[in-house]
Structure formats: structure tokens, C-alpha cells
Design a protein around this motif. Sequence first.
Motif, PDB file in Angstrom:
ATOM      1  N   GLU A  85     -10.714  14.271  12.762  1.00 42.10           N
ATOM      2  CA  GLU A  85     -10.512  14.063  14.191  1.00 42.10           C
ATOM      3  C   GLU A  85     -10.459  12.566  14.497  1.00 42.10           C
ATOM      4  OE1 GLU A  85      -9.908  16.353  16.509  1.00 42.10           O
ATOM      5  OE2 GLU A  85      -9.848  17.760  14.835  1.00 42.10           O
ATOM      6  N   GLU A  86     -11.341  11.852  13.829  1.00 40.79           N
ATOM      7  CA  GLU A  86     -11.423  10.419  14.053  1.00 40.79           C
ATOM      8  C   GLU A  86     -10.064   9.758  13.789  1.00 40.79           C
ATOM      9  OE1 GLU A  86     -14.131   6.835  12.375  1.00 40.79           O
ATOM     10  OE2 GLU A  86     -14.837   8.884  12.035  1.00 40.79           O
ATOM     11  N   GLY A 141      -2.320  10.374   7.099  1.00 38.70           N
ATOM     12  CA  GLY A 141      -3.045  10.837   5.910  1.00 38.70           C
ATOM     13  C   GLY A 141      -3.258   9.696   4.924  1.00 38.70           C
ATOM     14  N   CYS A 142      -2.274   8.833   4.822  1.00 38.72           N
ATOM     15  CA  CYS A 142      -2.387   7.684   3.896  1.00 38.72           C
ATOM     16  C   CYS A 142      -2.520   6.349   4.624  1.00 38.72           C
ATOM     17  CB  CYS A 142      -1.167   7.616   2.984  1.00 38.72           C
ATOM     18  SG  CYS A 142      -1.000   9.039   1.915  1.00 38.72           S
ATOM     19  N   HIS A 143      -1.787   6.198   5.730  1.00 33.70           N
ATOM     20  CA  HIS A 143      -1.750   4.893   6.402  1.00 33.70           C
ATOM     21  C   HIS A 143      -2.799   4.778   7.501  1.00 33.70           C
ATOM     22  CE1 HIS A 143       1.811   3.587   4.229  1.00 33.70           C
ATOM     23  NE2 HIS A 143       2.368   4.751   4.480  1.00 33.70           N
ATOM     24  N   SER A 144      -4.024   5.091   7.149  1.00 35.13           N
ATOM     25  CA  SER A 144      -5.149   4.908   8.075  1.00 35.13           C
ATOM     26  C   SER A 144      -6.385   4.626   7.220  1.00 35.13           C
ATOM     27  CB  SER A 144      -5.348   6.156   8.929  1.00 35.13           C
ATOM     28  OG  SER A 144      -5.876   7.192   8.140  1.00 35.13           O
ATOM     29  N   PRO A 145      -7.473   4.147   7.846  1.00 33.15           N
ATOM     30  CA  PRO A 145      -8.641   3.742   7.044  1.00 33.15           C
ATOM     31  C   PRO A 145      -9.150   4.846   6.119  1.00 33.15           C
ATOM     32  CG  PRO A 145      -8.900   3.005   9.296  1.00 33.15           C
ATOM     33  CD  PRO A 145      -7.671   3.861   9.280  1.00 33.15           C
ATOM     34  N   SER A 146      -8.957   6.119   6.492  1.00 28.10           N
ATOM     35  CA  SER A 146      -9.479   7.198   5.644  1.00 28.10           C
ATOM     36  C   SER A 146      -8.540   7.530   4.486  1.00 28.10           C
ATOM     37  CB  SER A 146      -9.734   8.438   6.490  1.00 28.10           C
ATOM     38  OG  SER A 146      -8.563   8.770   7.207  1.00 28.10           O
ATOM     39  N   GLY A 147      -7.367   6.875   4.425  1.00 30.27           N
ATOM     40  CA  GLY A 147      -6.413   7.133   3.343  1.00 30.27           C
ATOM     41  C   GLY A 147      -6.981   6.738   1.986  1.00 30.27           C
ATOM     42  N   LYS A 148      -6.509   7.432   0.952  1.00 29.48           N
ATOM     43  CA  LYS A 148      -7.070   7.184  -0.378  1.00 29.48           C
ATOM     44  C   LYS A 148      -6.334   6.081  -1.119  1.00 29.48           C
ATOM     45  CE  LYS A 148      -9.011  11.726  -1.240  1.00 29.48           C
ATOM     46  NZ  LYS A 148      -8.487  13.055  -1.528  1.00 29.48           N
ATOM     47  N   SER A 149      -5.054   5.895  -0.804  1.00 26.73           N
ATOM     48  CA  SER A 149      -4.269   4.918  -1.563  1.00 26.73           C
ATOM     49  C   SER A 149      -4.392   3.517  -0.963  1.00 26.73           C
ATOM     50  CB  SER A 149      -2.799   5.358  -1.584  1.00 26.73           C
ATOM     51  OG  SER A 149      -1.973   4.242  -1.760  1.00 26.73           O
ATOM     52  N   ASP A 150      -4.888   2.606  -1.782  1.00 23.63           N
ATOM     53  CA  ASP A 150      -5.024   1.219  -1.311  1.00 23.63           C
ATOM     54  C   ASP A 150      -3.652   0.597  -1.056  1.00 23.63           C
ATOM     55  OD1 ASP A 150      -7.742   1.262  -1.309  1.00 23.63           O
ATOM     56  OD2 ASP A 150      -7.932   0.512  -3.360  1.00 23.63           O
TER      57      ASP A 150
END
Lengths: 138, 154
Positions: free
Chosen positions: A26-27, A58-67
Motif C-alpha cells: 500500500e505504501e 514494482g521495481c522503480h520504487s524504494p521497495s524494488g529489489k533491483s538496485d
Amino acid sequence: MKKISLLILVAGFMFIGINQAQAQKEEAKVLLVPQNDTETVFAYPISVVNVINNKCLGCHSPSGKSDDAKEDLMWEKLQGMDPADMVAVLDEIIEVLEEGKMPPKKIVAKYPHLKMSDEETTILKSWAEMTSNNLMGE
Amino acid sequence: MNKIVKYIIGIIAVVVILLQFMGPDAPDNRENNPDDLLMNTQVDAEVAGLLRASCYDCHSMETKYPWYSKISPVSGFLFDHIEEGRDELNFSNWQTYEKRRKLRKLKEIQEEIEEGEMPMKSYTLVHGEARLSDSQKELIINWAKDYSKKVFSE
């Protein structure tokens, strides 16, 4: 009896865990504040926020896994950038959309729901074009 | 044993010789470049010199091919790099870029130079003259910053 209470305890922890994961999701969604203010040069209309939420964050936010993904683009950081830098990022977004490079084919193969429809591409691309023109005063 | 070694060397020699006849063609150069950055904008002479010396071999249509570019398989690596380089940024086509693309390329130039990604190590290894000192890097970065402001307000 002991076993049952342990089971309840474990279930309880799992419930909390799931809730937290949900909260994190949600955040990610409220990072971009939709605005339909024509006075501001840079704003995310709801239609654009929806596409970004569903296909990009999913990827382009702080919670994304890919640096790598985070280094390349963080949507919520775009708003605070210097206008010339913002245009530079928008130009890359436009190019990536034109070439159909995002979301990456590998990811789409794994998660078909992340495939971007033509309509979504158009929404995002025309927004990026319009915004970059606005920023350049054109 | 000795015979086998000789055989292998012989086969390698034949393959290398054959490769010379089937290697890829060099990406074409172009003589007239009316859209070139340096033809259209006032760039400080020192910066212009640095761009020519350190970037133009891969990022323009004026590649100076070294002698070993005619030797396969080295030529293959070289040609791939040049093609990729021109695709990413081609100073010979500068004026054909939209304003927003110019701004992006100028930003990327600053980043690549600052991070030491460009000019590529494999390139400066053989092209000592393309190596940039810290002060030269700063010159290019400052030029890109200033020029970017100019493009933005145009």
C-alpha cells in the motif's frame, strides 16, 4: 494443549507478517500523489498514476529489489528534480516506451499481468511528452 | 606430442588467415557532417579538442581507424563498440536530436565522465591521448552543465 497454543501463536505471527507485507504494498501506492492541477507544470494525473502503479513501481520504487532499476529511475524522486534533469529523465522514459523495452521481456514472461497494453503505453508516453514540453516552456 | 602442438598451431593459423577474408565491414565514416555539434555550437577550443580526442572515435561519423582495425577478430570487437557508441550518442548528428534528447545526452555525458565510465578503459589503454586528467574531466563536465542550461532556455 501446548501444541494448539503454539499453532495459534505461529498463525498469529503469520497474520502480522502478511499484514505488514500488505502495508508495504500500500505504501508503494501512495508515493505518487495524483494531481489534476493545470497550474503546476509537473503533475501526475490519476490515469498516469494507475499505469505507473501497476506496471512500474514494482521495481522503480524504494521497495524494488533491483538496485539497477532503482538507480535508473525512481518515480517519486522525479518530482523534486531540477527541470532540465526532469526533461532528461522523461526523454529516457519516452525512448524506453517507444522501443518497448519496459517492463523487461523477462519480467513479463514471468508475470504476464505486467505487460503494458498499447493504451497504457500511449497514456504514459503522451503524458511524458506533454510534461517535458511544459517544462521546456513549449 | 610435439606433432600435435604443431598441428594445433597450424589450424589456428589457418583459421586466423581465413578470418581475414570474412571479417565484418567497418562502420562507414561520413565526410560532410552539417549537423555536427562542433559545427553548430560555440564550444570552447580546449573542450572541443578533448571531445575530438577522447570521444569522437566512437561517438561520431569521423572514426580514425587504427591499423589493427583491419585484423580480424580484433576488428569485430572494435566495430561492435563503434556501432554501439554511435547509437548511444553521435556528435555528428547532434542537431537532429530533439531538445529533450540533447538535455539527456548532456546529463549522461556528465555522469559517464564523472564515474570514469567514459572514455572506456579498453580504449584508453591503446589510445593514451584519449585519457582525461581530472582537470580535463572537470572542463568537459562544466561545459556540459553550462551548455545544458543554454539548451534548456533556448
